[in-house]
Design a protein around this motif. Structure first.
Motif, PDB file in Angstrom:
ATOM      1  N   LEU A  22      42.057  79.701  31.716  1.00 12.75           N
ATOM      2  CA  LEU A  22      43.310  79.923  30.999  1.00 12.75           C
ATOM      3  C   LEU A  22      44.289  80.755  31.839  1.00 12.75           C
ATOM      4  CD1 LEU A  22      41.962  80.664  27.399  1.00 12.75           C
ATOM      5  CD2 LEU A  22      43.034  78.555  28.213  1.00 12.75           C
ATOM      6  N   ILE A  23      43.762  81.796  32.496  1.00 16.90           N
ATOM      7  CA  ILE A  23      44.629  82.639  33.326  1.00 16.90           C
ATOM      8  C   ILE A  23      45.117  81.868  34.553  1.00 16.90           C
ATOM      9  CG2 ILE A  23      44.788  84.782  34.648  1.00 16.90           C
ATOM     10  CD1 ILE A  23      42.684  85.975  32.834  1.00 16.90           C
ATOM     11  N   MET A  24      44.252  81.013  35.108  1.00 18.61           N
ATOM     12  CA  MET A  24      44.654  80.181  36.243  1.00 18.61           C
ATOM     13  C   MET A  24      45.808  79.262  35.862  1.00 18.61           C
ATOM     14  SD  MET A  24      41.137  79.062  38.216  1.00 18.61           S
ATOM     15  CE  MET A  24      42.005  77.878  39.237  1.00 18.61           C
ATOM     16  N   ILE A  25      45.746  78.701  34.672  1.00 18.63           N
ATOM     17  CA  ILE A  25      46.830  77.829  34.194  1.00 18.63           C
ATOM     18  C   ILE A  25      48.139  78.617  34.123  1.00 18.63           C
ATOM     19  CG2 ILE A  25      47.685  76.522  32.202  1.00 18.63           C
ATOM     20  CD1 ILE A  25      44.751  75.765  31.625  1.00 18.63           C
ATOM     21  N   ALA A  26      48.040  79.863  33.636  1.00 16.46           N
ATOM     22  CA  ALA A  26      49.237  80.708  33.526  1.00 16.46           C
ATOM     23  C   ALA A  26      49.808  81.038  34.908  1.00 16.46           C
ATOM     24  CB  ALA A  26      48.892  81.988  32.772  1.00 16.46           C
ATOM     25  N   THR A  27      48.945  81.346  35.874  1.00 16.86           N
ATOM     26  CA  THR A  27      49.434  81.693  37.215  1.00 16.86           C
ATOM     27  C   THR A  27      50.041  80.474  37.910  1.00 16.86           C
ATOM     28  OG1 THR A  27      47.206  81.350  38.146  1.00 16.86           O
ATOM     29  CG2 THR A  27      47.830  83.592  37.539  1.00 16.86           C
ATOM     30  N   ILE A  28      49.459  79.304  37.699  1.00 16.29           N
ATOM     31  CA  ILE A  28      50.020  78.080  38.284  1.00 16.29           C
ATOM     32  C   ILE A  28      51.390  77.789  37.678  1.00 16.29           C
ATOM     33  CG2 ILE A  28      49.732  75.573  38.457  1.00 16.29           C
ATOM     34  CD1 ILE A  28      46.680  76.104  38.637  1.00 16.29           C
ATOM     35  N   ALA A  29      51.513  78.002  36.359  1.00 17.02           N
ATOM     36  CA  ALA A  29      52.816  77.831  35.706  1.00 17.02           C
ATOM     37  C   ALA A  29      53.827  78.820  36.288  1.00 17.02           C
ATOM     38  CB  ALA A  29      52.673  78.043  34.198  1.00 17.02           C
ATOM     39  N   GLY A  30      53.370  80.057  36.539  1.00 13.70           N
ATOM     40  CA  GLY A  30      54.230  81.057  37.156  1.00 13.70           C
ATOM     41  C   GLY A  30      54.670  80.641  38.554  1.00 13.70           C
ATOM     42  N   MET A  31      53.778  80.005  39.311  1.00 17.18           N
ATOM     43  CA  MET A  31      54.122  79.512  40.646  1.00 17.18           C
ATOM     44  C   MET A  31      55.207  78.449  40.578  1.00 17.18           C
ATOM     45  SD  MET A  31      50.309  79.238  42.361  1.00 17.18           S
ATOM     46  CE  MET A  31      50.905  78.353  43.797  1.00 17.18           C
ATOM     47  N   VAL A  32      55.082  77.555  39.592  1.00 14.23           N
ATOM     48  CA  VAL A  32      56.081  76.487  39.424  1.00 14.23           C
ATOM     49  C   VAL A  32      57.451  77.078  39.103  1.00 14.23           C
ATOM     50  CG1 VAL A  32      56.758  74.504  38.020  1.00 14.23           C
ATOM     51  CG2 VAL A  32      54.374  74.766  38.721  1.00 14.23           C
ATOM     52  N   ILE A  33      57.473  78.034  38.165  1.00 17.34           N
ATOM     53  CA  ILE A  33      58.735  78.673  37.774  1.00 17.34           C
ATOM     54  C   ILE A  33      59.345  79.422  38.961  1.00 17.34           C
ATOM     55  CG2 ILE A  33      59.753  80.461  36.308  1.00 17.34           C
ATOM     56  CD1 ILE A  33      57.621  79.710  34.191  1.00 17.34           C
ATOM     57  N   THR A  34      58.498  80.141  39.711  1.00 18.72           N
ATOM     58  CA  THR A  34      58.975  80.888  40.874  1.00 18.72           C
ATOM     59  C   THR A  34      59.531  79.950  41.940  1.00 18.72           C
ATOM     60  OG1 THR A  34      57.314  82.604  40.458  1.00 18.72           O
ATOM     61  CG2 THR A  34      58.343  82.585  42.623  1.00 18.72           C
ATOM     62  N   ALA A  35      58.862  78.809  42.141  1.00 18.58           N
ATOM     63  CA  ALA A  35      59.327  77.826  43.128  1.00 18.58           C
ATOM     64  C   ALA A  35      60.686  77.253  42.729  1.00 18.58           C
ATOM     65  CB  ALA A  35      58.299  76.705  43.263  1.00 18.58           C
ATOM     66  N   ALA A 132      62.089  87.893  47.975  1.00 12.85           N
ATOM     67  CA  ALA A 132      61.214  88.444  46.936  1.00 12.85           C
ATOM     68  C   ALA A 132      60.529  87.330  46.159  1.00 12.85           C
ATOM     69  CB  ALA A 132      62.029  89.331  45.993  1.00 12.85           C
ATOM     70  N   LEU A 133      61.251  86.247  45.890  1.00 16.92           N
ATOM     71  CA  LEU A 133      60.675  85.111  45.162  1.00 16.92           C
ATOM     72  C   LEU A 133      59.581  84.427  45.994  1.00 16.92           C
ATOM     73  CD1 LEU A 133      63.895  83.567  43.578  1.00 16.92           C
ATOM     74  CD2 LEU A 133      61.951  84.534  42.324  1.00 16.92           C
ATOM     75  N   ILE A 134      59.802  84.320  47.298  1.00 16.33           N
ATOM     76  CA  ILE A 134      58.796  83.701  48.175  1.00 16.33           C
ATOM     77  C   ILE A 134      57.525  84.549  48.192  1.00 16.33           C
ATOM     78  CG2 ILE A 134      58.241  83.126  50.576  1.00 16.33           C
ATOM     79  CD1 ILE A 134      61.215  82.360  50.922  1.00 16.33           C
ATOM     80  N   VAL A 135      57.704  85.865  48.331  1.00 14.51           N
ATOM     81  CA  VAL A 135      56.536  86.769  48.324  1.00 14.51           C
ATOM     82  C   VAL A 135      55.849  86.715  46.962  1.00 14.51           C
ATOM     83  CG1 VAL A 135      55.763  89.147  48.606  1.00 14.51           C
ATOM     84  CG2 VAL A 135      57.609  88.278  50.033  1.00 14.51           C
ATOM     85  N   GLN A 136      56.654  86.625  45.893  1.00 13.85           N
ATOM     86  CA  GLN A 136      56.095  86.500  44.542  1.00 13.85           C
ATOM     87  C   GLN A 136      55.255  85.231  44.423  1.00 13.85           C
ATOM     88  OE1 GLN A 136      57.219  88.622  41.614  1.00 13.85           O
ATOM     89  NE2 GLN A 136      55.386  87.733  40.739  1.00 13.85           N
ATOM     90  N   PHE A 137      55.754  84.121  44.989  1.00 17.75           N
ATOM     91  CA  PHE A 137      55.013  82.850  44.969  1.00 17.75           C
ATOM     92  C   PHE A 137      53.683  82.995  45.703  1.00 17.75           C
ATOM     93  CE2 PHE A 137      53.822  78.758  46.737  1.00 17.75           C
ATOM     94  CZ  PHE A 137      53.959  77.901  45.647  1.00 17.75           C
ATOM     95  N   LEU A 138      53.723  83.629  46.886  1.00 16.80           N
ATOM     96  CA  LEU A 138      52.490  83.832  47.657  1.00 16.80           C
ATOM     97  C   LEU A 138      51.509  84.717  46.896  1.00 16.80           C
ATOM     98  CD1 LEU A 138      54.020  84.357  51.226  1.00 16.80           C
ATOM     99  CD2 LEU A 138      52.840  82.318  50.347  1.00 16.80           C
ATOM    100  N   LEU A 139      52.044  85.719  46.185  1.00 14.76           N
ATOM    101  CA  LEU A 139      51.181  86.585  45.375  1.00 14.76           C
ATOM    102  C   LEU A 139      50.472  85.779  44.293  1.00 14.76           C
ATOM    103  CD1 LEU A 139      50.104  89.270  44.241  1.00 14.76           C
ATOM    104  CD2 LEU A 139      52.272  89.518  43.011  1.00 14.76           C
ATOM    105  N   LEU A 140      51.240  84.950  43.579  1.00 15.79           N
ATOM    106  CA  LEU A 140      50.650  84.133  42.512  1.00 15.79           C
ATOM    107  C   LEU A 140      49.626  83.151  43.083  1.00 15.79           C
ATOM    108  CD1 LEU A 140      53.862  83.433  40.397  1.00 15.79           C
ATOM    109  CD2 LEU A 140      51.908  84.841  39.725  1.00 15.79           C
TER     110      LEU A 140
END
Length: 238
Positions: A22-35, A132-140
């Motif tokens: 469930l948390i993985m799904i949330a982080t992947i969704a966060g990656m999509v939004i960040t991208a 910052a968004l790129i680093v955020q994406f790499l973090l996620l």
């Protein structure tokens, strides 16, 4: 180990397995939004954003609230509350020489004060926001990898006959190493967002708590490896 204890470990592994997915799904969704946000920032990377925030506060209380507030009501070059409530300034926008506030407006009400304030105008760099968004994406992405290791670890616990099995220790060890880039990127992300304002330099934020967490996980890996060795020696003795 007793069967009841093993069953509890298996149940914990099952629950952890589901939660990690469930948390993985949330982080992947966060990656999509960040991208998507990063793609939007690329299109306007040469622009700047100017922001000023206005806030309204109403303070009401019984008793002599004004005298109580006056002892610590200091904003920039305004000495005290009486200056703001003087006949000249009461109810008017008073310019303030302060690093955060542009002006302040104070009105005396029946039971207290009504305070309005406006922050100084800050200018933000879209290029810095993009970084910052790129680093955020790499973090996620790194968190997703760490969660994948957790998923494998929980899956091993779900099926194991002992928590000191080779699979459990293997994935626990991989999880420990996967935390290192996640922790470093977390600190970089925080620093990147803190520096998006024009004129603000990059200041690396070191997070002791995150580093301590990684150390604890590595200590647990060592303990489990030692437990597996003891169990192996015990089985050979028997």
């Amino acid at each position: 180990m007793e069967k009841s204890s093993i069953k509890k470990v298996n149940v914990a592994g099952t629950v952890g397995y589901v939660i990690s997915i469930l948390i993985m799904i949330a982080t992947i969704a966060g990656m999509v939004i960040t991208a998507i946000a990063a793609a939007a920032a690329i299109s306007v990377s040469d622009d700047e954003v100017k922001v000023a925030v206005s806030s309204n506060y109403e303070i009401s209380a019984t008793g002599n609230i004004l005298n109580k507030l006056n002892s610590f009501m200091k904003v920039g070059d305004v000495k005290d509350l009486n200056e703001l409530l003087s006949e000249e300034n009461n109810g008017k926008d008073v310019n303030v020489n302060d690093k955060d506030i542009s002006y302040i407006n104070v009105n005396k009400t029946e039971n207290g004060l009504e305070i309005k304030a406006r922050s100084n105008e800050d200018t933000y760099s879209i290029k810095k926001i993009l970084i910052a968004l790129i680093v955020q994406f790499l973090l996620l992405a790194s968190i997703t990898v760490a969660l994948h290791m957790v998923n494998k670890l929980m899956k091993a616990l779900k099926k194991c006959e002992t928590p000191f099995s080779d699979d459990v220790i293997k994935y626990m060890n991989r999880f420990a190493y996967s935390l290192i880039p996640a922790v470093v990127l977390n600190m970089l992300t925080s620093s990147s967002w803190d520096s998006i304002k024009i004129g603000t330099g990059f200041d690396f934020s070191f997070d002791v708590a995150s580093v301590f967490l990684v150390v604890i996980v590595f200590v647990l890996v060592i303990i489990f490896k030692y437990g597996a060795q003891l169990q192996k020696e015990s089985d050979e003795t028997l």
